[in-house]
Scaffold this motif. Structure first.
Motif, PDB file in Angstrom:
ATOM      1  N   SER A 121      13.317  -2.424   1.041  1.00  0.00           N
ATOM      2  CA  SER A 121      12.586  -1.623   0.532  1.00  0.00           C
ATOM      3  C   SER A 121      11.131  -1.662   0.848  1.00  0.00           C
ATOM      4  N   LEU A 122      10.272  -0.486   0.730  1.00  0.00           N
ATOM      5  CA  LEU A 122       9.316   0.163   1.971  1.00  0.00           C
ATOM      6  C   LEU A 122       8.318  -0.129   1.275  1.00  0.00           C
ATOM      7  N   PHE A 123       6.765  -1.205   0.842  1.00  0.00           N
ATOM      8  CA  PHE A 123       5.620  -0.965   0.277  1.00  0.00           C
ATOM      9  C   PHE A 123       4.662  -0.509   1.632  1.00  0.00           C
ATOM     10  N   PHE A 124       4.225   0.765   0.705  1.00  0.00           N
ATOM     11  CA  PHE A 124       2.646   0.856   1.691  1.00  0.00           C
ATOM     12  C   PHE A 124       1.508   0.250   1.150  1.00  0.00           C
ATOM     13  N   PHE A 125       1.105  -0.399   1.763  1.00  0.00           N
ATOM     14  CA  PHE A 125      -0.295  -1.065   0.781  1.00  0.00           C
ATOM     15  C   PHE A 125      -2.035  -0.513   1.984  1.00  0.00           C
ATOM     16  N   HIS A 126      -2.883  -0.003   0.812  1.00  0.00           N
ATOM     17  CA  HIS A 126      -3.659   0.795   1.405  1.00  0.00           C
ATOM     18  C   HIS A 126      -5.008   0.473   1.544  1.00  0.00           C
ATOM     19  N   CYS A 127      -4.634  -0.097   2.868  1.00  0.00           N
ATOM     20  CA  CYS A 127      -5.734  -1.228   3.320  1.00  0.00           C
ATOM     21  C   CYS A 127      -6.447  -0.779   3.959  1.00  0.00           C
ATOM     22  N   LYS A 128      -7.013   0.701   4.449  1.00  0.00           N
ATOM     23  CA  LYS A 128      -7.530   1.387   5.048  1.00  0.00           C
ATOM     24  C   LYS A 128      -8.822   1.286   4.935  1.00  0.00           C
ATOM     25  N   LEU A 129      -8.964   1.714   3.653  1.00  0.00           N
ATOM     26  CA  LEU A 129     -10.492   2.145   2.973  1.00  0.00           C
ATOM     27  C   LEU A 129     -11.114   0.690   1.995  1.00  0.00           C
ATOM     28  N   VAL A 130     -10.682  -0.174   2.721  1.00  0.00           N
ATOM     29  CA  VAL A 130     -10.769  -1.375   1.729  1.00  0.00           C
ATOM     30  C   VAL A 130     -11.884  -2.107   2.877  1.00  0.00           C
ATOM     31  N   LEU A 131     -12.862  -2.021   2.285  1.00  0.00           N
ATOM     32  CA  LEU A 131     -14.125  -3.181   3.100  1.00  0.00           C
ATOM     33  C   LEU A 131     -14.107  -4.491   2.661  1.00  0.00           C
ATOM     34  N   ASP A 132     -14.422  -4.958   1.417  1.00  0.00           N
ATOM     35  CA  ASP A 132     -14.258  -5.845   0.867  1.00  0.00           C
ATOM     36  C   ASP A 132     -13.422  -6.393   1.416  1.00  0.00           C
ATOM     37  N   LEU A 133     -13.813  -7.646   1.501  1.00  0.00           N
ATOM     38  CA  LEU A 133     -12.090  -8.802   1.729  1.00  0.00           C
ATOM     39  C   LEU A 133     -10.994  -9.935   1.213  1.00  0.00           C
ATOM     40  N   THR A 134     -12.233  -9.774  -0.237  1.00  0.00           N
ATOM     41  CA  THR A 134     -11.533 -10.248  -1.154  1.00  0.00           C
ATOM     42  C   THR A 134     -10.919  -9.673  -2.579  1.00  0.00           C
ATOM     43  N   GLN A 135     -10.876  -8.345  -1.478  1.00  0.00           N
ATOM     44  CA  GLN A 135     -10.481  -7.379  -2.174  1.00  0.00           C
ATOM     45  C   GLN A 135      -9.031  -7.084  -2.167  1.00  0.00           C
ATOM     46  N   LYS A 136      -8.117  -7.208  -2.752  1.00  0.00           N
ATOM     47  CA  LYS A 136      -6.390  -6.474  -2.823  1.00  0.00           C
ATOM     48  C   LYS A 136      -5.690  -5.304  -1.953  1.00  0.00           C
ATOM     49  N   CYS A 137      -5.466  -4.709  -0.743  1.00  0.00           N
ATOM     50  CA  CYS A 137      -4.791  -3.370  -1.284  1.00  0.00           C
ATOM     51  C   CYS A 137      -3.900  -2.966  -2.245  1.00  0.00           C
ATOM     52  N   GLN A 138      -4.326  -2.041  -2.506  1.00  0.00           N
ATOM     53  CA  GLN A 138      -3.353  -1.106  -3.082  1.00  0.00           C
ATOM     54  C   GLN A 138      -2.154  -1.133  -2.866  1.00  0.00           C
ATOM     55  N   LYS A 139      -0.504  -0.730  -3.206  1.00  0.00           N
ATOM     56  CA  LYS A 139       0.666  -0.285  -2.481  1.00  0.00           C
ATOM     57  C   LYS A 139       1.423  -0.175  -3.555  1.00  0.00           C
ATOM     58  N   THR A 140       2.167   0.939  -3.057  1.00  0.00           N
ATOM     59  CA  THR A 140       2.834   1.791  -3.249  1.00  0.00           C
ATOM     60  C   THR A 140       4.936   1.521  -3.141  1.00  0.00           C
ATOM     61  N   LEU A 141       5.415   1.884  -3.995  1.00  0.00           N
ATOM     62  CA  LEU A 141       6.426   1.255  -3.396  1.00  0.00           C
ATOM     63  C   LEU A 141       7.477   2.449  -3.076  1.00  0.00           C
ATOM     64  N   LEU A 142       8.565   2.473  -1.733  1.00  0.00           N
ATOM     65  CA  LEU A 142       9.348   4.024  -1.770  1.00  0.00           C
ATOM     66  C   LEU A 142      10.177   3.182  -2.608  1.00  0.00           C
ATOM     67  N   GLU A 143      10.491   4.489  -3.674  1.00  0.00           N
ATOM     68  CA  GLU A 143      11.864   4.030  -5.151  1.00  0.00           C
ATOM     69  C   GLU A 143      13.256   4.835  -3.970  1.00  0.00           C
ATOM     70  N   GLN A 144      13.182   5.368  -2.640  1.00  0.00           N
ATOM     71  CA  GLN A 144      14.326   6.642  -2.671  1.00  0.00           C
ATOM     72  C   GLN A 144      15.400   4.773  -1.085  1.00  0.00           C
ATOM     73  N   PRO A 145      16.381   5.168  -1.235  1.00  0.00           N
ATOM     74  CA  PRO A 145      16.674   4.353  -0.556  1.00  0.00           C
ATOM     75  C   PRO A 145      16.429   3.916   1.527  1.00  0.00           C
TER      76      PRO A 145
END
Length: 804
Positions: free
Chosen positions: A213-237
């Motif tokens: 599995s591969l999860f991409f966490f979008h952390c680059k634009l997250v400036l608030d340390l209390t905020q979780k990074c949004q994630k996206t799952l690669l649904e292919q092999p």
């Protein structure tokens, strides 16, 4: 638009490079260099990276895979070479026998890493391990959710994270990840794990993707340390092209705004075969429409592009009722104008309309490989072992293969035959076959002992008659005796112990007081005391016929697990007086402690005697291991576990052992667990506390009634007084448990099947018969064992070295 064209251009260039790369691989598959030591040293001085295998005798299968890996590794600037040690003067890498089962990775003349050839089991494993070693500082390998959370917090506001799970190091998925990471360099923070529990911790809802599995966490634009990074799952092999395609989509803008005609718009999503969604917005509803578009864009990230279309009625020919425009990737297909009520409707439209894009040719699997893909219903570690060793030839010449015609003949004409019933298509059977071969090698030359195997896939009729409905099963057949089934762990040392102890066919008849003393001291079967640290002697007067027969029956059922013997001569009272016990009695010689315990047998049948012996074999303050935990759980008592990061020290024994010896903890099972020798203890503590608490630590676990877990207060000293006070408070309900175990029943992923009955459904169950055996209670020492041990006394040092 310029950004989209640039992304498309970059993808095209990458695709061309991939094609050129694989053509290059095809042309250079045989680029494994065979070097002299002098040439090898000159290459090291150039400062280049090289993978070198020092060889005396060619390991054919490994060299075949190494040749396949040479071309791809050369494309990454890594040369691959073999140095023949047999033809050259020795170097330090040719000096030791175990060094010749390793390959070495150098940068210049600096050794970066050494790999056992077992870890480089095929071309994928070679490339994956080498690139992983080179990228070790760039790719973080983690084992816990806490590790990932630390990385996530460190990357917020800086860079995005690609979290990858692979089922094992060296798999094709691991290779694909390493090759992609090598190309992308430091564009993202790559994080690798092989722990499925970590996926559960981040909320992986797609548990069907077991291979990777591969999860991409979008952390680059997250400036608030209390905020979780949004994630996206690669649904292919996890393949190189799928990962590259996915990362390009993650780099694409989340949402774009346009005023152009949808028919003329082209984005990277369309170029990569994904649809494009236009959410039509009016000036008066712009804020609400943008909010909806962002929600849809996050949910469809990696599946479709989302654009906010600012409607200008004078320029765009859009029906007045339409609020969504759906554009497919296929050329020439007109757009659809739709009216959808909410974000869920838009997401459903895409997910139900777009097939999964693999962008990979259909792989043709070899016959027999499909079982390894069905990881959702199989023990993936066992399957991985079988897959890794699939090309390794086992030395099966010591194992006779039986058929329906030879089965009865072998049993009838052999004094002792060991039979492995297995299925050649079943992963656990194939994994255990290696342990079975190892035992046969260790016992090679032992007289009257024949190792055999029978494939139930070919001879199911024989297996049904032997009542074999699961695999693998070991049975030991001896002339004139009932077959004995091995029920221990499927591991070399445990099976070896069982077979060695079975050489004593039944409780040994001791004929003199001197022989009884020799038996109790451990000298009579000195070669077997390493397998059974306790010897049990039943002592009876000559008139106690029934009691003696009960003991013999109990001893037969314990064959292979403990040494048993009996003494029933006229002078049995000599032993009775010496050990101060009334007959009938059991004498238990504990060889490690050097002491003999006595237990009175009064009106005990065979089952009672078996239970008495099993209970006597249990330690009063045992170390809990993976192997013995089921034994203590069967006692149906709460476990008082002392967790330590190492062995017990003298202070621990002073504080805890007196409570055990004074029988003040009789309602519990006091035990201890060493986290260094049983690392699973760390996972247990994390499950109890959600983190790893400071050690040492005392925990009370009641898995049988309420499932409550209670912890000794961390601010108190663990001593005799405090332990008793804490237990009293628990009993009075004054202490709250730290957690409660789930009452969910542990079951296999699928119901168990009687495979043989399904394969031979036409055979009536009434025809199933057991192999005929005789009730023989003649008890004597096995002559051939004594002869073997006398004849091979000079080999004891060799045997000891094998067991070490």
């Amino acid at each position: 638009m310029m950004s989209s064209r640039l992304n498309i251009w970059m993808y095209s260039i990458f695709f061309v490079l991939i094609c050129v790369f694989y053509k290059s691989v095809a042309r250079n598959r045989g680029t494994l260099m065979e070097l002299s030591l002098q040439k090898y040293f000159s290459i090291l001085q150039t400062g280049k990276t090289s993978l070198v295998y020092f060889s005396q005798d060619d390991i054919t299968i490994f060299l075949e895979e190494l040749k396949k890996a040479a071309g791809p590794l050369h494309s990454y600037g890594i040369s691959v070479a073999k140095v023949n040690c047999a033809k050259e003067e020795a170097s330090k890498y040719c000096g030791k026998e175990n060094d010749l089962t390793k390959a070495y990775l150098f940068r210049g003349n600096i050794l970066l890493r050494e790999f056992p050839t077992d870890a480089l089991f095929d071309v994928n494993a070679i490339i994956a391990n080498v690139l992983f070693a080179l990228l070790f500082n760039e790719i973080k390998y983690i084992t816990s959710l806490e590790d990932f959370e630390n990385i996530e917090n460190a990357m917020k506001g800086k860079t995005n994270i690609a979290l990858i799970y692979v089922r094992a190091i060296g798999t094709p998925e691991h290779r694909a990840v390493m090759e992609t990471a090598f190309v992308y360099g430091t564009a993202y923070q790559f994080v690798l794990t092989t722990e499925t529990a970590l996926l559960e911790g981040i909320g992986d809802e797609n548990s069907d993707i077991i291979s990777g599995s591969l999860f991409f966490f979008h952390c680059k634009l997250v400036l608030d340390l209390t905020q979780k990074c949004q994630k996206t799952l690669l649904e292919q092999p996890l393949t190189i092209l799928n990962i590259h395609r996915f990362l390009k989509l993650m780099d694409a803008p989340l949402l774009t705004e346009i005023t152009d005609d949808p028919e003329k718009v082209s984005t990277i999503h369309l170029q990569l075969g994904l649809p494009l969604i236009f959410i039509v917005s009016q000036q008066t509803t712009y804020e609400a429409d943008k909010n909806t578009a962002e929600i849809v864009a996050w949910r469809l990230r990696g599946k479709a592009g989302v654009t906010l279309l600012l409607k200008d009625s004078s320029d765009l020919n859009i029906p007045s009722h339409a609020n969504v425009i759906f554009k497919r990737a296929e050329k020439g297909v007109p757009v659809d104008f739709l009216f959808l009520h909410d974000a869920n409707s838009i997401v459903s439209l895409v997910e139900n309309s777009v097939p999964i894009q693999n962008n990979e040719p259909v792989k043709e699997y070899e016959e027999g490989e499909m079982e390894t893909l069905n990881l959702g219903i199989q023990d993936d570690q066992v399957v991985e072992t079988v897959y890794r060793d699939r090309k390794r030839n086992l030395p099966l010449e010591l194992i006779i293969e039986l058929t329906e015609e030879t089965f009865n003949t072998i049993i009838m004409n052999t004094s002792s035959s060991i039979i492995l019933f297995y299925a050649n298509w079943e992963a656990v059977s194939l994994a255990f076959l290696q342990s079975y071969v190892d035992v046969a090698i260790k016992l090679k030359g032992v007289s009257n002992m024949l190792f055999t195997r029978l494939n139930c896939g070919d001879w199911s009729n024989v297996c049904i008659k032997q009542n074999i409905t699961e695999y693998p099963v070991i049975k030991i057949f001896k002339a004139g005796e009932k077959p004995v089934i091995y029920t221990g762990m499927l591991e070399t040392e445990y099976l070896l112990k069982f077979i060695r102890l079975n050489r004593i066919s039944c409780p040994v008849k001791i004929v003199t007081v001197e022989e009884a003393e020799e038996y109790l001291s451990g000298e009579l079967y000195k070669e077997l005391t390493s397998y059974s640290s306790v010897s049990v002697l039943g002592v009876f007067s000559s008139s106690m016929t029934k009691e003696k027969e009960n003991f013999i029956e109990a001893g037969n059922s314990l064959k292979g697990y403990v040494i048993t013997g009996f003494y029933s001569e006229e002078d049995a009272l000599i032993l009775s007086k010496k050990y101060a016990v009334t007959l009938p009695a059991l004498l238990l010689a504990r060889h490690k402690e050097g002491k003999i315990d006595s237990i009175l047998l009064s009106n005990s049948d065979a089952k009672d005697i078996v239970q008495i012996i099993k209970s006597a074999l249990l330690e009063i303050f045992p170390e809990i291991t993976v192997e013995n935990l089921p034994i203590y759980l069967r006692l149906q008592k709460p476990l008082l576990i002392f967790f330590r990061d190492g062995n017990l020290n003298h202070k621990d024994e002073i504080e805890i052992l007196p409570l055990v010896k004074q029988k003040r903890l009789e309602t519990l099972i006091p035990c201890w667990l060493n986290l260094k020798t049983t690392p699973v203890g760390r996972g247990i503590l994390k499950a109890y506390f959600k983190h790893l608490p400071p050690l040492p630590l005392l925990v009370l676990v009641d898995p049988h009634v309420q499932g409550q877990v209670s912890a000794f207060p961390l601010d108190q000293t663990i001593n005799e007084k405090n332990i008793l006070l804490w237990l009293q408070r628990l009993e009075a309900g004054l202490e709250s448990p730290i957690t409660t175990l789930s009452d969910e029943e542990w079951k296999p992923p699928l119901p168990a099947y009687n495979f043989l009955s399904r394969m031979d459904a036409t055979v009536p169950y009434t025809e199933i018969a057991q192999f005929p055996t005789k009730n023989v209670f003649r008890c004597a020492k096995t002559t051939d064992l004594q002869q073997h041990d006398k004849g091979h006394s000079e080999d004891k040092s060799v045997i000891g070295k094998e067991h070490a």
